[in-house]
Write an enzyme that holds these catalytic residues in place. Sequence first.
Site, mmCIF file in Angstrom:
data_model
loop_
_atom_site.group_PDB
_atom_site.id
_atom_site.type_symbol
_atom_site.label_atom_id
_atom_site.label_comp_id
_atom_site.label_asym_id
_atom_site.label_seq_id
_atom_site.Cartn_x
_atom_site.Cartn_y
_atom_site.Cartn_z
ATOM 1 N N GLY A 171 31.021 11.422 -42.258
ATOM 2 C CA GLY A 171 29.752 11.372 -42.980
ATOM 3 C C GLY A 171 28.739 12.346 -42.387
ATOM 4 N N SER A 172 28.245 13.303 -43.152
ATOM 5 C CA SER A 172 27.436 14.360 -42.568
ATOM 6 C C SER A 172 26.815 15.238 -43.653
ATOM 7 C CB SER A 172 28.317 15.198 -41.635
ATOM 8 O OG SER A 172 29.567 15.439 -42.251
ATOM 9 N N ARG A 173 26.479 16.505 -43.291
ATOM 10 C CA ARG A 173 25.803 17.394 -44.229
ATOM 11 C C ARG A 173 26.043 18.854 -43.854
ATOM 12 N NH1 ARG A 173 19.312 17.168 -43.882
ATOM 13 N NH2 ARG A 173 18.890 19.405 -44.016
#
Length: 230
Positions: A187-189
């Site tokens: 989960g990240s960007r």
Amino acid sequence: MNMLKIVAVPMHKEGRKFVAAFAAISVVLGLIWDPLFWIGAGLTVWCYYFFRDPVRIIPQQEGLVISPADGVVSLIEDVVPPADMGLGDAPLTRVSVFMNVFNCHVNRAPVAGKVVEVVYHHGKFLNASLDKASVHNERNSVTLETANGTRIGVVQIAGLVARRIVCFVKPDDHLGAGRRFGLIRFGSRLDVYLPQGIAPLVAVGQTAVAGETILADLKGTQTALQGQPE
């Protein structure tokens, strides 16, 4: 349509040890209490799904900037890029794609070009959807230079759950557009810094597909798109 191709999506090799660990733990839990095995089995399937690495159809037109990540376009704003990326000190349009724990997390090069810089920063693990995550979170910055000298910056940013950024490239490597260059667990960007004067062709809230969704056209003169939820 072949359903097997939909279900049995290839898994990136980075996920093998995690799936093996989840499977082993599931077996041990099953020895303790049968229902625990099925819970563990479900988590093992999720882990496999998380590390999936599907084939993507990469646009072949020159000058296109494509999404480096699956997810939702969470932010589009003009900001000064990190100094160590070599993109200058003038504000550039930054397009952020937020990945949740159900998105494919294999990252792809937004353009074809030479890797100029790779800089890793230690930092916090704030919610990656927040604007300040670009500055405060653990991240890895990659600067690419196209054949005509245009530079594009792409930054892998760890999130609230993510604790590991993986980058497969180093300076002087040459990447094709859409080539896999890294991934982030869990989960990240990703932020993409567009050259000055280039307008994004996506809108906040739009779903992006790594290696396929066109973020911008370096040869175009289009103005920024306005999106309306419906």
